[in-house]
Design a protein around this motif. Structure first.
Motif, PDB file in Angstrom:
ATOM      1  N   ALA A 130       0.413  -1.545  -0.256  1.00 42.75           N
ATOM      2  CA  ALA A 130       0.290   0.371  -0.012  1.00 42.75           C
ATOM      3  C   ALA A 130       1.158   1.058   0.173  1.00 42.75           C
ATOM      4  CB  ALA A 130      -0.745   0.010   1.217  1.00 42.75           C
ATOM      5  N   LEU A 131       0.694   2.681  -1.225  1.00 36.71           N
ATOM      6  CA  LEU A 131       1.355   3.316  -1.085  1.00 36.71           C
ATOM      7  C   LEU A 131       1.160   4.339  -0.305  1.00 36.71           C
ATOM      8  CD1 LEU A 131       1.542   2.824  -5.173  1.00 36.71           C
ATOM      9  CD2 LEU A 131       3.327   2.653  -3.635  1.00 36.71           C
ATOM     10  N   THR A 132       0.274   4.597   0.290  1.00 39.71           N
ATOM     11  CA  THR A 132       0.267   5.485   1.581  1.00 39.71           C
ATOM     12  C   THR A 132      -0.931   5.248   2.617  1.00 39.71           C
ATOM     13  OG1 THR A 132      -2.006   7.016   0.615  1.00 39.71           O
ATOM     14  CG2 THR A 132      -0.196   6.932  -1.016  1.00 39.71           C
ATOM     15  N   VAL A 133      -0.662   6.269   3.388  1.00 42.49           N
ATOM     16  CA  VAL A 133      -1.757   6.142   4.676  1.00 42.49           C
ATOM     17  C   VAL A 133      -2.144   7.533   4.665  1.00 42.49           C
ATOM     18  CG1 VAL A 133       0.754   6.381   6.162  1.00 42.49           C
ATOM     19  CG2 VAL A 133      -1.587   4.907   6.935  1.00 42.49           C
ATOM     20  N   MET A 134      -3.343   7.732   5.583  1.00 41.02           N
ATOM     21  CA  MET A 134      -4.179   8.381   5.785  1.00 41.02           C
ATOM     22  C   MET A 134      -4.134   8.658   7.473  1.00 41.02           C
ATOM     23  SD  MET A 134      -7.595  10.791   5.600  1.00 41.02           S
ATOM     24  CE  MET A 134      -7.334  10.964   3.450  1.00 41.02           C
ATOM     25  N   ILE A 135      -3.630   9.486   8.357  1.00 39.50           N
ATOM     26  CA  ILE A 135      -3.703   9.561   9.870  1.00 39.50           C
ATOM     27  C   ILE A 135      -4.765   9.782  10.718  1.00 39.50           C
ATOM     28  CG2 ILE A 135      -2.244  10.976  11.430  1.00 39.50           C
ATOM     29  CD1 ILE A 135      -0.968   8.719   8.955  1.00 39.50           C
ATOM     30  N   ASN A 136      -5.294   9.297  11.558  1.00 43.85           N
ATOM     31  CA  ASN A 136      -6.386   9.189  12.280  1.00 43.85           C
ATOM     32  C   ASN A 136      -5.795  10.545  12.862  1.00 43.85           C
ATOM     33  OD1 ASN A 136      -7.801   9.603  14.645  1.00 43.85           O
ATOM     34  ND2 ASN A 136      -6.534   8.175  16.514  1.00 43.85           N
ATOM     35  N   SER A 137      -8.180  10.984  12.687  1.00 43.78           N
ATOM     36  CA  SER A 137      -7.946  12.609  13.164  1.00 43.78           C
ATOM     37  C   SER A 137      -8.527  12.770  14.600  1.00 43.78           C
ATOM     38  CB  SER A 137      -9.123  13.047  12.468  1.00 43.78           C
ATOM     39  OG  SER A 137      -9.401  13.688  11.287  1.00 43.78           O
ATOM     40  N   GLY A 138      -8.080  11.479  15.522  1.00 48.89           N
ATOM     41  CA  GLY A 138      -8.566  11.511  16.662  1.00 48.89           C
ATOM     42  C   GLY A 138      -7.658  11.070  17.745  1.00 48.89           C
ATOM     43  N   GLY A 153      -4.213   9.911  24.740  1.00 56.99           N
ATOM     44  CA  GLY A 153      -4.153  10.389  25.317  1.00 56.99           C
ATOM     45  C   GLY A 153      -2.918  11.941  23.921  1.00 56.99           C
ATOM     46  N   ILE A 154      -3.122  11.050  23.143  1.00 62.49           N
ATOM     47  CA  ILE A 154      -2.079  11.307  21.354  1.00 62.49           C
ATOM     48  C   ILE A 154      -2.173  11.653  20.596  1.00 62.49           C
ATOM     49  CG2 ILE A 154       0.559  11.181  20.779  1.00 62.49           C
ATOM     50  CD1 ILE A 154       1.504   9.465  23.190  1.00 62.49           C
ATOM     51  N   PRO A 155      -2.750  12.459  19.845  1.00 62.01           N
ATOM     52  CA  PRO A 155      -3.443  12.913  18.391  1.00 62.01           C
ATOM     53  C   PRO A 155      -2.875  12.248  17.898  1.00 62.01           C
ATOM     54  CG  PRO A 155      -2.223  14.920  19.747  1.00 62.01           C
ATOM     55  CD  PRO A 155      -2.447  14.093  20.774  1.00 62.01           C
ATOM     56  N   GLY A 156      -3.319  11.872  16.645  1.00 60.45           N
ATOM     57  CA  GLY A 156      -2.404  10.768  16.251  1.00 60.45           C
ATOM     58  C   GLY A 156      -1.503  11.263  15.059  1.00 60.45           C
ATOM     59  N   HIS A 157      -1.350  12.184  14.547  1.00 62.98           N
ATOM     60  CA  HIS A 157      -1.063  13.192  14.204  1.00 62.98           C
ATOM     61  C   HIS A 157       0.175  13.551  14.246  1.00 62.98           C
ATOM     62  CE1 HIS A 157      -4.077  13.528  11.562  1.00 62.98           C
ATOM     63  NE2 HIS A 157      -3.926  14.097  10.518  1.00 62.98           N
ATOM     64  N   GLU A 158       0.592  13.642  15.763  1.00 60.51           N
ATOM     65  CA  GLU A 158       1.364  13.814  16.948  1.00 60.51           C
ATOM     66  C   GLU A 158       2.251  12.559  17.454  1.00 60.51           C
ATOM     67  OE1 GLU A 158       1.070  16.621  19.724  1.00 60.51           O
ATOM     68  OE2 GLU A 158       0.886  18.268  18.735  1.00 60.51           O
ATOM     69  N   ASN A 159       1.998  11.857  16.888  1.00 56.95           N
ATOM     70  CA  ASN A 159       2.269   9.925  17.348  1.00 56.95           C
ATOM     71  C   ASN A 159       3.455   9.612  16.191  1.00 56.95           C
ATOM     72  OD1 ASN A 159       2.499   7.403  18.572  1.00 56.95           O
ATOM     73  ND2 ASN A 159       0.789   7.216  19.361  1.00 56.95           N
ATOM     74  N   THR A 191      -5.923  24.339  17.783  1.00 55.20           N
ATOM     75  CA  THR A 191      -7.526  24.446  17.722  1.00 55.20           C
ATOM     76  C   THR A 191      -7.863  24.141  18.470  1.00 55.20           C
ATOM     77  OG1 THR A 191      -8.008  23.557  15.107  1.00 55.20           O
ATOM     78  CG2 THR A 191      -7.870  26.418  15.447  1.00 55.20           C
ATOM     79  N   VAL A 192      -8.393  22.551  17.903  1.00 57.27           N
ATOM     80  CA  VAL A 192      -9.403  20.885  18.909  1.00 57.27           C
ATOM     81  C   VAL A 192      -8.309  20.662  19.856  1.00 57.27           C
ATOM     82  CG1 VAL A 192     -10.857  19.401  18.850  1.00 57.27           C
ATOM     83  CG2 VAL A 192     -10.875  20.978  16.816  1.00 57.27           C
ATOM     84  N   HIS A 193      -7.470  19.896  19.656  1.00 58.47           N
ATOM     85  CA  HIS A 193      -7.000  18.748  20.612  1.00 58.47           C
ATOM     86  C   HIS A 193      -5.308  19.308  22.042  1.00 58.47           C
ATOM     87  CE1 HIS A 193      -8.408  15.731  18.341  1.00 58.47           C
ATOM     88  NE2 HIS A 193      -7.507  16.072  16.682  1.00 58.47           N
ATOM     89  N   ARG A 194      -5.229  20.467  21.267  1.00 60.07           N
ATOM     90  CA  ARG A 194      -4.527  21.140  22.088  1.00 60.07           C
ATOM     91  C   ARG A 194      -3.552  21.232  22.732  1.00 60.07           C
ATOM     92  NH1 ARG A 194      -6.516  26.433  23.333  1.00 60.07           N
ATOM     93  NH2 ARG A 194      -8.860  26.728  22.516  1.00 60.07           N
ATOM     94  N   THR A 195      -3.282  20.159  22.097  1.00 58.95           N
ATOM     95  CA  THR A 195      -1.132  19.956  21.749  1.00 58.95           C
ATOM     96  C   THR A 195      -0.044  20.633  21.352  1.00 58.95           C
ATOM     97  OG1 THR A 195      -1.567  18.478  20.306  1.00 58.95           O
ATOM     98  CG2 THR A 195      -2.203  17.222  22.425  1.00 58.95           C
ATOM     99  N   ALA A 196      -0.367  21.893  20.629  1.00 61.04           N
ATOM    100  CA  ALA A 196       0.659  22.900  19.830  1.00 61.04           C
ATOM    101  C   ALA A 196      -0.511  23.772  19.957  1.00 61.04           C
ATOM    102  CB  ALA A 196       0.127  22.517  18.633  1.00 61.04           C
ATOM    103  N   GLU A 197       0.630  24.723  21.212  1.00 62.20           N
ATOM    104  CA  GLU A 197       0.424  26.099  21.088  1.00 62.20           C
ATOM    105  C   GLU A 197      -0.265  27.528  20.152  1.00 62.20           C
ATOM    106  OE1 GLU A 197       2.417  28.706  24.064  1.00 62.20           O
ATOM    107  OE2 GLU A 197       2.675  26.182  25.917  1.00 62.20           O
ATOM    108  N   THR A 198       0.245  26.921  19.018  1.00 57.35           N
ATOM    109  CA  THR A 198       0.388  27.808  17.961  1.00 57.35           C
ATOM    110  C   THR A 198      -0.039  26.688  16.665  1.00 57.35           C
ATOM    111  OG1 THR A 198       3.198  27.203  17.191  1.00 57.35           O
ATOM    112  CG2 THR A 198       1.710  29.563  18.900  1.00 57.35           C
ATOM    113  N   LEU A 199      -0.359  27.674  15.565  1.00 60.39           N
ATOM    114  CA  LEU A 199      -0.826  26.691  14.725  1.00 60.39           C
ATOM    115  C   LEU A 199       0.940  26.381  13.981  1.00 60.39           C
ATOM    116  CD1 LEU A 199      -2.645  29.089  12.297  1.00 60.39           C
ATOM    117  CD2 LEU A 199      -3.149  27.052  13.144  1.00 60.39           C
ATOM    118  N   LYS A 200       2.109  26.709  13.693  1.00 61.63           N
ATOM    119  CA  LYS A 200       3.289  26.796  13.955  1.00 61.63           C
ATOM    120  C   LYS A 200       3.842  25.455  14.538  1.00 61.63           C
ATOM    121  CE  LYS A 200       7.685  28.871  13.373  1.00 61.63           C
ATOM    122  NZ  LYS A 200       8.112  29.851  13.061  1.00 61.63           N
ATOM    123  N   ASP A 201       3.490  25.056  15.637  1.00 57.98           N
ATOM    124  CA  ASP A 201       4.301  23.700  16.243  1.00 57.98           C
ATOM    125  C   ASP A 201       3.293  23.190  15.969  1.00 57.98           C
ATOM    126  OD1 ASP A 201       5.314  25.884  18.422  1.00 57.98           O
ATOM    127  OD2 ASP A 201       3.657  26.572  19.590  1.00 57.98           O
ATOM    128  N   GLY A 202       1.787  23.439  15.267  1.00 52.34           N
ATOM    129  CA  GLY A 202       1.129  21.939  15.043  1.00 52.34           C
ATOM    130  C   GLY A 202       1.917  21.338  13.725  1.00 52.34           C
TER     131      GLY A 202
END
Ligand code: BGC
Length: 763
Positions: free
Chosen positions: A271-279, A283-289, A319-330
C-alpha cells in the motif's frame, strides 16, 4: 498474517517484531535515482509545496457571491498562485457535487497545466474518496459500502471491486484513492462503522489486502491502477464516546493484536499511502504519534510510501486537540512525528502553512533530512503511479467505464453481501403474492448507498444515478407493478442535525397492509458520516419500531429489510418477523440484488462481519474473554448477541463432518493441516463461508474464547460435498504477551469449525 520468526526461549516461543518484514515494493532503482535527482534540484520552498495538499474548491471559479459556478471550471489564476507560486503538490476532492467526465477533464487539464508547461517541477497528485466505487464521477459504478463488501467474506470479489474502482478512477483522470478504511469496526455508535470491514482483524486484513491489490495491481501500477490509501492510522474507529474524532483509549495489547494487524498486512501488500487518525489515542493525537508513525509504520514495518494528514488536522492540533500552542507548533509536531503531507486544505490557510513550514525548516525546528524524507516519499509515489509518463486524463480510452461488466460485478458484490438472518419459510417470496413495500428506507436510492455517494453525506436524492433502482422500484420491476402496493409508513429526517423518524400516512398503511399477502418493511438509517453522523443511541428510533408493530398487528407475514451500516438494536421487533435480511448499504445495485434474493432467483451467502448486538448496554465481540460469557447463576452462556459474528442463513443447508488434524502434537515452528467436509444437504446450490477459529485453553494472559484464523467461501452444488483444507501456521497461536513480545505458550488448542472441534497440543 505475516510469518514471524520464532525463537525458543525457556518454554516460550518469542518472536521479534523488530525484524523487517518483506513488503511488496513498487519502486525501482530507476525511480529512486530520479527522485534523488529531482530532490537535489528543489529549493526549500518547492519541497514544502510538495507537502501541501489543497481542496479543489480553492482552484475553482466562483460567482460574485462566492458560490462555485456550474459546470465547475478551473480558475487559471488560482492555479498559478497555488501550483506555480506555492508549488502545491497535491489536490483533493470535488467541491460539493459529482462531476461529469467533461468536468473532470477540465479539472485535470487545469491542475496539470503547470507541469506540462514546465512551470512546475513535479506533477500534482490528485486524491479522491472513491470508497465504494467512483462516487464522484457521473455514471461511475457504485458497489456496496465496505461493511457490505466484508459481509461477502470473498477476498476475490474484494479484489475485483478494487480493480474496477481503480479503473474508473483512472478514467476520471485520478491516480490516488483514499481507500480502503482498515479501521476495526468495534464501536457501533461511530458514524463511520459502515466504512469499515467489520470487527475482526483477520477478516479486515484479508479483505483489506485484496482491495489494495485490486487498486494497485498485482504486478505493479499501470494505467488502470491507483495508489491506495490505508485509513486512518490508527485507532480512529474506537472513540469511547462513540462520537467522531473523540478520544480512544486502546491498551497496547489491543493495539498490537486488533488495530495494527490490518495496516501491517496492507503495508506488506505494498500500500503506497496512509492517512492519519484525526482523533486522539491514549492522550496522543494521531498526527503527533511519533512512535506509531515513524517507529512502527516506517522504521519497523518498512513502509516506503507517504503519510497524509486528514482534513485540517495540522490546524486541529492547535484549535481542537490543544497539544500545539500555535499553528506553527502543530506543523512542526506533525511533520516531526512522521506525517509527510498536510491536507491543509483551504485558502488562505495553505499559503500560511507554506510560510510557517518554510520558517520552521529555516530555523531548524524541522530538519532538512525530515523534509527531504517526506518529499522523497511523495515523489516516489508520484513516479510509481506514472504521473511523469502518462497523459493526465485518458477518459476516452476507458471503454469499460460504467459498462455492463462493471454493473454485473457491483450486482454480484451486493448479492454476496446481503445476509439472511431469519426465515420461518416466508422466503423466497412468490411472484403472485401481493406484496406491500413500506418503510422509511424503501423508496429512495440514497438509503442503499449511504454517505460518500455523489456528495459527502450522500443525502441529496437529486444526484441519484439515473436508471438505478430503490427497493420499491426494483421489486416493482421484478414482479410487476400490479403485484406491489406501496405505503411510505414512516420517514427519516434530521432534527437539529440528529437522525429522527416519524410515522407517515397511517391510514394508507392500514388499508394497504389489509390488501397485501406479505409485507416488506424497510428500516434503517439516514445517510451520514463523520461529525454530522454522530448519533446518541444505538437503538432504532421509536417511529420505526412502531411501524414494525403496526405491520405485525396486520397479521400478515413481515420481512424486515435493514438498510444500515451498523447493528442498530432491534430486539423488540425480531421475534414477530417472519424474515429478517441485513442489506447493509448495498450500493446502486442493491435494490436489484434484494429483489433477486427475496424472490429466490439468487441464494443468500453473506455472513455478518460483526456481532449484531441485542442490547445497547452490552456491546461485546465474538472474541471476548470467557468471563464475558459468565452468567449471574455461574453458567457460561451470558454472551447473548442478537446474531453472532460470521452468522448468515441460506436457502439451502450445510452439514459439517470429518474435522481432522494431521497432527495432534506439534513443536516449535510446526503447522497443523486441518480438513473438514462440508455437504450441501439441501436441494439447491449455495455458497458457504467455512470459518476456522482457534481457542487457546490456558495462557499467561486471559485468552479469547475463540479467534478467527482462516476462512474460505466455497460454492457447493445441491447434495454435493466438498473437502476444505486449512493450514494453521505457528504465528496463528501467538498473542502479545505481558513483556511486550509476541509469544506462544505450550498447551492445548482447539480448532473449531461450525459446531465441530478438535484439539492439538503445542509442546
Ligand atoms: C475524512 C477522510 C477523507 C478526507 C478527504 C476527511 O474528513 O476523515 O476519510 O478521506 O476527509 O475527503
Amino acid at each position: 498474517m505475516n510469518a514471524r520468526i520464532i525463537a525458543f526461549v525457556t518454554g516460550l516461543f518469542v518472536s521479534s517484531t523488530l525484524l523487517a518484514q518483506t513488503n511488496k515494493s513498487l519502486s525501482t532503482p530507476k525511480i529512486e535515482a530520479q527522485v534523488e535527482a529531482d530532490l537535489a534540484k528543489m529549493s526549500i520552498a518547492e519541497k514544502v509545496g510538495q507537502t501541501c495538499q489543497i481542496t479543489l474548491d480553492v482552484l475553482l471559479k466562483k460567482d460574485d457571491d462566492g458560490k462555485l459556478i456550474e459546470p465547475v471550471e478551473i480558475d487559471p489564476e488560482k492555479v498559478q498562485e497555488a501550483i506555480v507560486k506555492y508549488g502545491v503538490g497535491s489536490v483533493l476532492n470535488v467541491g460539493w457535487k459529482t462531476l461529469s467526465m467533461e468536468e473532470w477533464n477540465g479539472v485535470m487539464e487545469g491542475v496539470h497545466a503547470p507541469f506540462q508547461d514546465k512551470e512546475s517541477k513535479s506533477p500534482v497528485l490528485y486524491g479522491i474518496d472513491a470508497i465504494h466505487g467512483v462516487n464522484y464521477t457521473i455514471g461511475g459504478t457504485l458497489f456496496p459500502q465496505e461493511i457490505g463488501l466484508a459481509a461477502t467474506w470473498n477476498p476475490g470479489l474484494a479484489m475485483q471491486f478494487g480493480q474496477a474502482t481503480a479503473y474508473e478512477t483512472r478514467a476520471s483522470g485520478i491516480h490516488w484513492n483514499f481507500s480502503p478504511v482498515l479501521d476495526l469496526g468495534r464501536q457501533p455508535l461511530w458514524s463511520r462503522n459502515f466504512e469499515t470491514l467489520g470487527e475482526d482483524p483477520f477478516l479486515v486484513s484479508e479483505m483489506g489486502k485484496a482491495i489494495v491489490c485490486g487498486y494497485q495491481g498485482d504486478g505493479g501500477i499501470n494505467s488502470e491502477h491507483v495508489a491506495a490509501c490505508m485509513k486512518h492510522f490508527v485507532g480512529y474507529s474506537n472513540p469511547s464516546t462513540g462520537r467522531d474524532r473523540t478520544p480512544a483509549w486502546i491498551p497496547e495489547k489491543y493495539m498490537q493484536e486488533l488495530y495494527l494487524p490490518p495496516f501491517k498486512a496492507a503495508v506488506e501488500e505494498g500500500a503506497l499511502t496512509v492517512m492519519i487518525n484525526s482523533g486522539v489515542v491514549n492522550g496522543i493525537p494521531g498526527h503527533e504519534n511519533y512512535e506509531l508513525l515513524t517507529e512502527t509504520l516506517k522504521n519497523e514495518w518498512g513502509f516506503e510510501g507517504f503519510a497524509v494528514s486528514d482534513w485540517e488536522d495540522f490546524i486541529m492540533l492547535h484549535t481542537v486537540h490543544r497539544t500545539a500552542e500555535t499553528l506553527k507548533d502543530g506543523i512542526i509536531n506533525a511533520i516531526n512525528a512522521g506525517v509527510d503531507m498536510s491536507m491543509v486544505p483551504l485558502a488562505p490557510q495553505y499559503q500560511e502553512y507554506c510560510k510557517l513550514m518554510i520558517e520552521a525548516v529555516n530555523e531548524g525546528s524541522i530538519s532538512q533530512e525530515r523534509l527531504d524524507d517526506a518529499v522523497r516519499r511523495i515523489l516516489r509515489v508520484k513516479y510509481i503511479v506514472g504521473l511523469y509518463e502518462k497523459r493526465m486524463n485518458q477518459a476516452k480510452e476507458y471503454d469499460d467505464f460504467g459498462s455492463e461488466a462493471m454493473h454485473q460485478l457491483a450486482l454480484e458484490s451486493a448479492l454476496e453481501s446481503i445476509t439472511l438472518l431469519e426465515n420461518d419459510g416466508v422466503l423466497p417470496l412468490k411472484k403472485e403474492q401481493k406484496v406491500l413495500i413500506t418503510g422509511p428506507t424503501s423508496n429512495n436510492l440514497i438509503y442503499l448507498n449511504g454517505a460518500w455517494t455523489h456528495t459527502w453525506q450522500g443525502d441529496n436524492p437529486n444526484f441519484n444515478t439515473e436508471g438505478r433502482l430503490s427497493v420499491r422500484e426494483a421489486i416493482e420491476t421484478h414482479v410487476g407493478k400490479e403485484n406491489v402496493l406501496f405505503s411510505q409508513g414512516a420517514e427519516l429526517y434530521l432534527d437539529e442535525g440528529f437522525e429522527a423518524s416519524k410515522l407517515s400516512g397511517r391510514d394508507d398503511f392500514l388499508s394497504k397492509s389489509a390488501q397485501s399477502d406479505v409485507i416488506i418493511l424497510c428500516l434503517g438509517e439516514f445517510p451520514s458520516t463523520e461529525k454530522p453522523g454522530d448519533i446518541r443511541s444505538l437503538n432504532l428510533d421509536a417511529a420505526q419500531l412502531e411501524l414494525a408493530q403496526m405491520a405485525y398487528a396486520s397479521g400478515k407475514p413481515v420481512v424486515l429489510v435493514l438498510l444500515e451500516g451498523r447493528p442498530r438494536i432491534i430486539r423488540e421487533i425480531v421475534e414477530d418477523a417472519s424474515g429478517i435480511v441485513q442489506a447493509y448499504l448495498p450500493g446502486d445495485f442493491g435494490g436489484e440484488a434484494l429483489a433477486q434474493l427475496l424472490y429466490g432467483e439468487e441464494n443468500f451467502s453473506g455472513k455478518l462481519p460483526y456481532t449484531y448486538h441485542k442490547y445497547d448496554g452490552q456491546i461485546e465481540f465474538y472474541d471476548h474473554a470467557r468471563s464475558v460469557a459468565r452468567h449471574k447463576a455461574n453458567h457460561f452462556d451470558a454472551f447473548d448477541p442478537q446474531w453472532e459474528f460470521g452468522y448468515g442463513l441460506s436457502y439451502t443447508t450445510f452439514e459439517y463432518s470429518n474435522l481432522t488434524l494431521d497432527k495432534t502434537t506439534i513443536g516449535e515452528g510446526d503447522s497443523v493441516v486441518v480438513t473438514v467436509d462440508v455437504t450441501n444437504t439441501g436441494d439447491r446450490e449455495g455458497k458457504e463461508v467455512v470459518q476456522l477459529y482457534i481457542s487457546d485453553h490456558f495462557a499467561s494472559m486471559t485468552p479469547a474464547v475463540k479467534s478467527l484464523k482462516a476462512f474460505e467461501k466455497v460454492v457447493i452444488g445441491a447434495k454435493d460435498k466438498k473437502s476444505i483444507k486449512f493450514v494453521i501456521a505457528p504465528e496463528d497461536l501467538q498473542f502479545y504477551g505481558k513483556d511486550g513480545k509476541w509469544i506462544s505458550e505450550p498447551g492445548t488448542f482447539s480448532v473449531r469449525i461450525e459446531t465441530l472441534s478438535a484439539d492439538f497440543e503445542l509442546k
